[in-house]
Design a protein around this motif. Structure first.
Motif, PDB file in Angstrom:
ATOM      1  N   ASP A 160      -1.033  -2.329  -4.717  1.00 54.79           N
ATOM      2  CA  ASP A 160      -1.753  -2.884  -3.567  1.00 54.79           C
ATOM      3  C   ASP A 160      -0.776  -3.295  -2.466  1.00 54.79           C
ATOM      4  O   ASP A 160      -0.981  -2.988  -1.290  1.00 54.79           O
ATOM      5  N   TYR A 161       0.293  -3.982  -2.858  1.00 52.16           N
ATOM      6  CA  TYR A 161       1.251  -4.456  -1.859  1.00 52.16           C
ATOM      7  C   TYR A 161       2.032  -3.299  -1.236  1.00 52.16           C
ATOM      8  O   TYR A 161       2.289  -3.312  -0.033  1.00 52.16           O
ATOM      9  N   SER A 162       2.390  -2.311  -2.018  1.00 49.47           N
ATOM     10  CA  SER A 162       3.144  -1.190  -1.453  1.00 49.47           C
ATOM     11  C   SER A 162       2.296  -0.427  -0.438  1.00 49.47           C
ATOM     12  O   SER A 162       2.826   0.085   0.557  1.00 49.47           O
ATOM     13  N   GLN A 163       0.985  -0.402  -0.625  1.00 49.08           N
ATOM     14  CA  GLN A 163       0.100   0.224   0.361  1.00 49.08           C
ATOM     15  C   GLN A 163       0.114  -0.574   1.668  1.00 49.08           C
ATOM     16  O   GLN A 163       0.180  -0.008   2.750  1.00 49.08           O
ATOM     17  N   ILE A 164       0.072  -1.896   1.564  1.00 48.31           N
ATOM     18  CA  ILE A 164       0.151  -2.752   2.753  1.00 48.31           C
ATOM     19  C   ILE A 164       1.486  -2.527   3.466  1.00 48.31           C
ATOM     20  O   ILE A 164       1.537  -2.395   4.696  1.00 48.31           O
ATOM     21  N   HIS A 165       2.565  -2.448   2.704  1.00 45.48           N
ATOM     22  CA  HIS A 165       3.884  -2.217   3.286  1.00 45.48           C
ATOM     23  C   HIS A 165       3.949  -0.854   3.962  1.00 45.48           C
ATOM     24  O   HIS A 165       4.487  -0.714   5.065  1.00 45.48           O
ATOM     25  N   ARG A 166       3.426   0.171   3.322  1.00 43.89           N
ATOM     26  CA  ARG A 166       3.429   1.516   3.895  1.00 43.89           C
ATOM     27  C   ARG A 166       2.647   1.546   5.212  1.00 43.89           C
ATOM     28  O   ARG A 166       3.103   2.129   6.197  1.00 43.89           O
ATOM     29  N   ASN A 167       1.475   0.912   5.227  1.00 46.92           N
ATOM     30  CA  ASN A 167       0.675   0.855   6.453  1.00 46.92           C
ATOM     31  C   ASN A 167       1.430   0.128   7.559  1.00 46.92           C
ATOM     32  O   ASN A 167       1.408   0.546   8.713  1.00 46.92           O
ATOM     33  N   TRP A 168       2.089  -0.965   7.220  1.00 41.35           N
ATOM     34  CA  TRP A 168       2.871  -1.720   8.199  1.00 41.35           C
ATOM     35  C   TRP A 168       4.017  -0.868   8.738  1.00 41.35           C
ATOM     36  O   TRP A 168       4.256  -0.830   9.945  1.00 41.35           O
TER      37      TRP A 168
END
Length: 168
Positions: free
Chosen positions: A151-159
């Motif tokens: 979940d967090y890596s998806q947020i990081h990728r989007n950022w």
């Protein structure tokens, strides 16, 4: 004059307070390797490397200023609580991260603290003030580390894709 300068340099009351470390986008730190969290740690290392996060594992036995500053600069911090005196310093580090819940300039990357509690004491080790700091801090079970990291890596990728300069 010389006496005043000597006092100023030698008296800790006059020393400048160190600034808190800046958050480093993409830095994932695991703080405290313990017997009961080794499987979750291996999953964390493998998955965070695969997801492109810079992974660091910091030992509980070497709590010095460098370890504290590095852990406090993580955007993803995974900590383990076991009911020992070291938990107080872990709470301090979590507070430093929670005090600045985002990283980056312009488009902000939310920071996340994942808290693992020793299984026999689950629900009793995390300070209430830290529990209330959602969504920045979250108490999870060790077996949930994979999903929370995804979940967090998806947020990081989007950022990262939104904050990178557009090609012409």
């Amino acid at each position: 004059l010389l006496s005043s300068i000597t006092t100023l340099l030698s008296d800790p009351e006059f020393a400048k307070v160190a600034r808190p470390p800046q958050a480093i986008p993409g830095l994932a730190v695991w703080l405290r390797t313990l017997d009961w969290n080794r499987k979750a740690l291996e999953q964390f290392k493998t998955l965070s490397a695969r997801e492109g996060l810079k992974t660091e594992v910091l030992s509980a036995r070497t709590f010095d200023e460098g370890v504290i500053r590095r852990a406090a600069s993580a955007t993803l911090l995974v900590v383990s609580l076991d009911g020992t005196d070291d938990d107080a310093l872990v709470h301090f580090i979590c507070g430093a991260v929670a005090a600045k819940p985002s990283a980056g300039y312009g488009k902000k990357l939310p920071r996340l603290i994942l808290i693992l509690e020793e299984p026999h004491q689950a629900g009793k080790l995390t300070a209430d003030s830290l529990r209330r700091f959602r969504p920045t801090a979250e108490v999870i079970n060790p077996e949930d580390i994979i999903q929370r990291l995804l979940d967090y890596s998806q947020i990081h990728r989007n950022w990262a894709t939104r904050s990178s300069p557009k090609k012409k």
